[in-house]
Enzyme design. Structure first.
Site, PDB file in Angstrom:
ATOM      1  N   CYS A  45       0.794  -1.224   0.000  1.00 38.55           N
ATOM      2  CA  CYS A  45       0.000   0.000   0.000  1.00 38.55           C
ATOM      3  C   CYS A  45       0.831   1.281   0.000  1.00 38.55           C
ATOM      4  O   CYS A  45       1.719   1.459   0.817  1.00 38.55           O
ATOM      5  CB  CYS A  45      -0.923   0.029   1.201  1.00 38.55           C
ATOM      6  SG  CYS A  45      -1.982  -1.394   1.329  1.00 38.55           S
TER       7      CYS A  45
ATOM      8  N   ARG B 106       5.773   0.171  -5.211  1.00 42.08           N
ATOM      9  CA  ARG B 106       5.616  -0.626  -4.000  1.00 42.08           C
ATOM     10  C   ARG B 106       4.746  -1.862  -4.236  1.00 42.08           C
ATOM     11  O   ARG B 106       4.801  -2.809  -3.467  1.00 42.08           O
ATOM     12  CB  ARG B 106       4.981   0.225  -2.894  1.00 42.08           C
ATOM     13  CG  ARG B 106       5.828   1.406  -2.479  1.00 42.08           C
ATOM     14  CD  ARG B 106       5.076   2.316  -1.531  1.00 42.08           C
ATOM     15  NE  ARG B 106       4.834   1.666  -0.255  1.00 42.08           N
ATOM     16  CZ  ARG B 106       5.689   1.655   0.759  1.00 42.08           C
ATOM     17  NH1 ARG B 106       6.851   2.252   0.644  1.00 42.08           N
ATOM     18  NH2 ARG B 106       5.396   1.063   1.886  1.00 42.08           N
TER      19      ARG B 106
ATOM     20  N   TRP C 172      -2.698  -2.901  -1.680  1.00 42.80           N
ATOM     21  CA  TRP C 172      -2.239  -4.270  -1.930  1.00 42.80           C
ATOM     22  C   TRP C 172      -3.129  -5.129  -1.047  1.00 42.80           C
ATOM     23  O   TRP C 172      -3.016  -5.100   0.171  1.00 42.80           O
ATOM     24  CB  TRP C 172      -0.761  -4.391  -1.554  1.00 42.80           C
ATOM     25  CG  TRP C 172      -0.105  -5.652  -1.985  1.00 42.80           C
ATOM     26  CD1 TRP C 172       0.473  -5.903  -3.193  1.00 42.80           C
ATOM     27  CD2 TRP C 172       0.093  -6.843  -1.205  1.00 42.80           C
ATOM     28  NE1 TRP C 172       0.998  -7.170  -3.212  1.00 42.80           N
ATOM     29  CE2 TRP C 172       0.783  -7.765  -2.017  1.00 42.80           C
ATOM     30  CE3 TRP C 172      -0.251  -7.214   0.100  1.00 42.80           C
ATOM     31  CZ2 TRP C 172       1.133  -9.035  -1.562  1.00 42.80           C
ATOM     32  CZ3 TRP C 172       0.096  -8.483   0.541  1.00 42.80           C
ATOM     33  CH2 TRP C 172       0.786  -9.372  -0.300  1.00 42.80           C
TER      34      TRP C 172
ATOM     35  N   ASN D 280      -2.621   1.258   5.577  1.00 43.79           N
ATOM     36  CA  ASN D 280      -1.657   0.221   5.198  1.00 43.79           C
ATOM     37  C   ASN D 280      -1.444  -0.646   6.424  1.00 43.79           C
ATOM     38  O   ASN D 280      -1.328  -0.117   7.529  1.00 43.79           O
ATOM     39  CB  ASN D 280      -0.335   0.880   4.769  1.00 43.79           C
ATOM     40  CG  ASN D 280       0.746  -0.147   4.444  1.00 43.79           C
ATOM     41  OD1 ASN D 280       0.454  -1.294   4.136  1.00 43.79           O
ATOM     42  ND2 ASN D 280       1.993   0.275   4.523  1.00 43.79           N
ATOM     43  N   GLY D 281      -1.397  -1.969   6.256  1.00 44.32           N
ATOM     44  CA  GLY D 281      -1.179  -2.858   7.401  1.00 44.32           C
ATOM     45  C   GLY D 281      -2.402  -3.729   7.636  1.00 44.32           C
ATOM     46  O   GLY D 281      -3.257  -3.870   6.762  1.00 44.32           O
TER      47      GLY D 281
ATOM     48  N   GLU E  83      19.668 -16.398  -6.492  1.00 46.55           N
ATOM     49  CA  GLU E  83      19.222 -15.062  -6.890  1.00 46.55           C
ATOM     50  C   GLU E  83      18.810 -15.050  -8.369  1.00 46.55           C
ATOM     51  O   GLU E  83      17.814 -14.420  -8.738  1.00 46.55           O
ATOM     52  CB  GLU E  83      20.338 -14.049  -6.600  1.00 46.55           C
ATOM     53  CG  GLU E  83      20.067 -12.612  -7.006  1.00 46.55           C
ATOM     54  CD  GLU E  83      18.866 -11.974  -6.309  1.00 46.55           C
ATOM     55  OE1 GLU E  83      18.308 -12.559  -5.368  1.00 46.55           O
ATOM     56  OE2 GLU E  83      18.476 -10.867  -6.746  1.00 46.55           O
TER      57      GLU E  83
ATOM     58  N   LYS F 288      15.033 -14.029  -9.518  1.00 43.84           N
ATOM     59  CA  LYS F 288      14.757 -12.949 -10.473  1.00 43.84           C
ATOM     60  C   LYS F 288      13.814 -13.430 -11.577  1.00 43.84           C
ATOM     61  O   LYS F 288      12.881 -12.742 -11.962  1.00 43.84           O
ATOM     62  CB  LYS F 288      16.064 -12.454 -11.111  1.00 43.84           C
ATOM     63  CG  LYS F 288      16.879 -11.541 -10.234  1.00 43.84           C
ATOM     64  CD  LYS F 288      16.297 -10.149 -10.176  1.00 43.84           C
ATOM     65  CE  LYS F 288      16.554  -9.448  -8.873  1.00 43.84           C
ATOM     66  NZ  LYS F 288      15.931  -9.987  -7.679  1.00 43.84           N
TER      67      LYS F 288
ATOM     68  N   GLU G  71      10.322 -13.926 -10.211  1.00 38.89           N
ATOM     69  CA  GLU G  71       9.668 -12.664  -9.850  1.00 38.89           C
ATOM     70  C   GLU G  71       9.095 -11.936 -11.050  1.00 38.89           C
ATOM     71  O   GLU G  71       7.966 -11.468 -11.008  1.00 38.89           O
ATOM     72  CB  GLU G  71      10.682 -11.719  -9.175  1.00 38.89           C
ATOM     73  CG  GLU G  71      11.014 -12.053  -7.750  1.00 38.89           C
ATOM     74  CD  GLU G  71      12.004 -11.059  -7.153  1.00 38.89           C
ATOM     75  OE1 GLU G  71      11.775 -10.599  -6.037  1.00 38.89           O
ATOM     76  OE2 GLU G  71      13.019 -10.744  -7.806  1.00 38.89           O
TER      77      GLU G  71
ATOM     78  N   HIS H 263      21.658 -35.415  -5.563  1.00 42.64           N
ATOM     79  CA  HIS H 263      20.771 -35.884  -4.492  1.00 42.64           C
ATOM     80  C   HIS H 263      19.298 -35.602  -4.799  1.00 42.64           C
ATOM     81  O   HIS H 263      18.471 -35.622  -3.899  1.00 42.64           O
ATOM     82  CB  HIS H 263      21.165 -35.236  -3.159  1.00 42.64           C
ATOM     83  CG  HIS H 263      22.566 -35.563  -2.753  1.00 42.64           C
ATOM     84  ND1 HIS H 263      22.979 -36.839  -2.461  1.00 42.64           N
ATOM     85  CD2 HIS H 263      23.659 -34.773  -2.622  1.00 42.64           C
ATOM     86  CE1 HIS H 263      24.266 -36.832  -2.157  1.00 42.64           C
ATOM     87  NE2 HIS H 263      24.704 -35.586  -2.253  1.00 42.64           N
TER      88      HIS H 263
ATOM     89  N   LYS I 218       7.143  -4.146  -3.358  1.00 40.94           N
ATOM     90  CA  LYS I 218       8.540  -3.758  -3.121  1.00 40.94           C
ATOM     91  C   LYS I 218       8.837  -3.720  -1.640  1.00 40.94           C
ATOM     92  O   LYS I 218       9.915  -4.083  -1.196  1.00 40.94           O
ATOM     93  CB  LYS I 218       8.762  -2.374  -3.740  1.00 40.94           C
ATOM     94  CG  LYS I 218      10.164  -1.821  -3.571  1.00 40.94           C
ATOM     95  CD  LYS I 218      11.077  -2.409  -4.599  1.00 40.94           C
ATOM     96  CE  LYS I 218      12.498  -1.924  -4.499  1.00 40.94           C
ATOM     97  NZ  LYS I 218      13.421  -2.918  -5.093  1.00 40.94           N
TER      98      LYS I 218
END
Ligand code: G6P
Length: 615
Positions: A2, A27, A75, A101-102, A484, A488, A491, A507, A610
């Site tokens: 948010c 964000r 969000w 927000n929250g 990473e 990426k 995402e 394995h 974000k």
């Protein structure tokens, strides 16, 4: 998550608020809304989807002119991302508008109480309880700030709340508990926002808002109190970057720009950290040398990309200082009863400085007596503020959700912390430290060299755009690089991608290898521990023998890999421990091009935020 903007001043509030929301888009959000106070009434608009949907609605049905307003990008947590659930939320009389927000954890009880009293709700959100509660306090004679304080005392959970009231045209009131909020201090105008990027085009002067505080802004004043109404001290700060740093600057995507900025970001993060004798001096550390000598264990906590930087920190800290180092996902840390005491140094890595999982983990660590060192890119954010010490990375604003330049600067900060610990504890000679620092100083040039040779990597992404799965292998510090690279791709290109420690291949993961599957392999320097290099060359052969298409990231002049590589991406010669600074770059470029070829929004991937301000 948010984005929040509030404004009072002499400009058109709607313009300021929508521009602020645009700057907070990075964000991550799924709906947007605004409200202004005009002619003794509230006017509001909200729409599911991107800001463009809201702007279209505002174009079709303009709001009245006003100099007091607020805006929100949501969000979704409670309730689907629909028009109805988008913020702001108004009370039944339409006199108060609230954005949030929250998560309000006790909203169900409050909602039941309000519904029992006859209040009709018009959304599925936890936020709406606040609108009704605020309205009833104001109706009973409270001013808006008092009403906010009373309501906050009843709320459990984490929240930033911002409200305007139709009867109070010249002020915006906000509250903060465990969720980000800053004040922008203008001349005859003031701003509220989730972060400074929302108002950076108007002012670079900011004011921190602490936990459990309520702030009221007018055009010419800011009043800060705790939830009980007691005044609190103001902490002002100056933002050392400007609006142009938060623009795309000719690039198609922020991510491309941020990848290109990496040499500068790395150089800036090294700046001023070495004195004329080649000794490290980390001024902001705020931990004494004695305290650092007492440390008998380091635990790194972080999430996502920052966690991968933390994995590299472990190799550097243990190698250079001989202090045992654990790395833990912040979201797991406090639930496993970790062994933490006064001699534990906890290193919390967070670009945004607001990640709730990391914040909760660091609070837990401090309760257990540990000292906490934050590595963060965001001045004035919560994680550095609540830590004993901080090392700021100087990446500048990072807008793309997928972290690139912030990651490289986190790596640099981790090396600096490891070297500093080694220096203070005497586990590294001065000339050894100086040698590594010199090698670090060469890294921006080497990252530049990598960036100049990326066209074949982009071409490869175009060729592989139909792949259903991509694997990444690495050993030692190449393992976090592999993780990473896979993160990426997940995402932003929404591809199935996995990173593995190359030794684990046999394995289990090798069962995934089938003809044609692209496998990236991060190869350590042959000049380092040769056994490491030899082992990974064997791993490349193992996957190739099973039909994989091997894409090998190897040092210049490493000829041993040539027979087994379908594609070679060359990186400059550098010490093994520092190799992630160059090896991760082709993987960022690959993911960015892949997302673009596959037609996805590179900077704002679906479902991601974000700054993740909920647990
Ligand atoms: C989110 C972002 C990731 C980021 C992680 C940690 O999940 O989407 O890109 O790595 O948060 O963020 P932080 O701000 O704590 O580094």
């Amino acid at each position: 998550m948010c984005g929040i903007v509030g404004y009072v001043g002499d400009q058109q509030a709607l313009d300021v608020v929508v521009e602020g929301l645009r700057r907070l888009e990075y964000r991550g959000y799924d709906s947007a809304g605004v409200a202004v106070v005009a002619d003794g009434a509230l006017a509001s608009a909200k729409r599911a989807g991107k800001l463009a949907n809201l702007e279209k609605a505002l174009g079709d049905k303009p709001l009245p002119s006003s100099t007091t307003g607020l805006g929100h990008t949501r969000w979704a947590t409670h309730g689907a991302p629909t028009d109805r659930n988008a913020h702001p939320h108004l009370d039944e009389s339409g006199r108060v508008a609230v954005i949030h927000n929250g998560i309000i954890e006790n909203f169900a009880g409050l909602r039941a109480e309000l519904e029992d009293g006859g209040t009709a709700f018009s959304s599925d959100t936890d936020t709406e309880v606040v609108s009704h509660l605020l309205a009833s306090h104001v109706a009973a004679g409270s001013d808006l700030a008092d009403a906010m304080r009373s309501v906050c005392r009843r709320l459990d959970g984490a929240f930033t709340l911002v409200a305007v009231h139709a009867d109070i045209p010249d002020r915006v009131v906000a509250a903060r508990r465990n969720s980000p909020l800053v004040v922008g201090l203008g001349d005859g105008e003031n701003f509220l926002a989730s972060d400074v990027s929302a108002f950076i085009a108007h002012t670079r002067e900011a004011l921190e808002i602490g936990e459990g505080q309520v702030v009221e802004i007018t055009a010419n004043g800011v009043t800060l109190t705790d939830f009980d109404g007691a005044p609190v001290d103001e902490k002002r700060y100056h933002v050392d970057w400007d609006a142009s740093a938060a623009e795309k600057g000719g690039y198609d995507y922020f991510m491309l720009k941020e990848i290109a900025e990496q040499p500068r970001a790395v150089a800036d993060t090294l700046l001023g950290r070495v004195d004329s004798d080649g000794q490290l001096s980390l001024d902001e550390m705020r931990l004494s040398d004695d305290e650092l000598r007492d440390v008998d264990k380091v635990i790194v906590i972080a999430c996502g990309t920052a966690y991968h930087a933390g994995m590299v920190a472990k190799y550097a800290i243990e190698h250079w200082t001989r202090v045992p180092c654990e790395v833990e996902l912040a979201s797991e840390f406090r639930y496993r009863d970790p062994v933490v005491d006064r001699q534990t140094l906890v290193v919390a890595i967070s670009q945004s400085g607001e990640t709730m999982d990391t914040l909760m983990a660091l609070r837990y660590a401090r309760e257990q007596g540990a000292r906490v060192l934050a590595i963060s890119n965001t001045n004035g954010s919560t994680i550095p503020r609540e830590s004993d010490a901080v090392l700021y990375t100087h990446a500048g604003p990072e807008v793309a959700v997928a972290s690139t330049k912030a990651h490289l600067t986190q790596l640099v900060a981790c090396y600096l912390v490891a070297l500093y610990l080694g220096q203070v504890r005497g586990t590294k000679w001065g000339d050894e430290t100086r040698a590594v620092v010199r090698e670090l100083a060469d890294m921006p040039g080497k990252i530049d060299q990598v960036l100049e040779t990326m066209e074949p990597v982009r071409e490869l992404a175009r060729q592989l755009s139909d792949a259903t799965s991509v694997l990444f292998l690495g050993r030692h510090v190449g393992f976090p690089v592999a993780l990473e690279g896979a993160l990426k791709l997940k995402e932003i290109a929404y591809m199935h991608a996995e990173g593995f420690a190359a030794g684990e291949l046999k394995h289990g993961p090798i069962a995934l290898v089938e003809p044609g599957v692209p496998v990236f392999v991060v190869v350590p320097s042959p000049r380092g521990r040769s056994v490491l290099h030899d082992k990974i060359v064997s791993n490349i052969q193992e996957v190739r023998a099973r039909g994989a298409r091997t894409i090998v990231i190897a040092e210049q002049a490493d000829e041993a890999v040539v027979p087994y590589a379908d594609h070679i991406v060359r990186v400059p010669v550098c010490p093994t421990l520092l190799q992630p600074l160059v090896a991760v770059v082709p993987l960022q470029v690959f993911a960015c091009e892949m997302a673009s070829v596959r037609g996805f929004d590179v900077d704002q991937p679906r479902n991601l935020a974000k700054s993740v301000t909920v647990e």
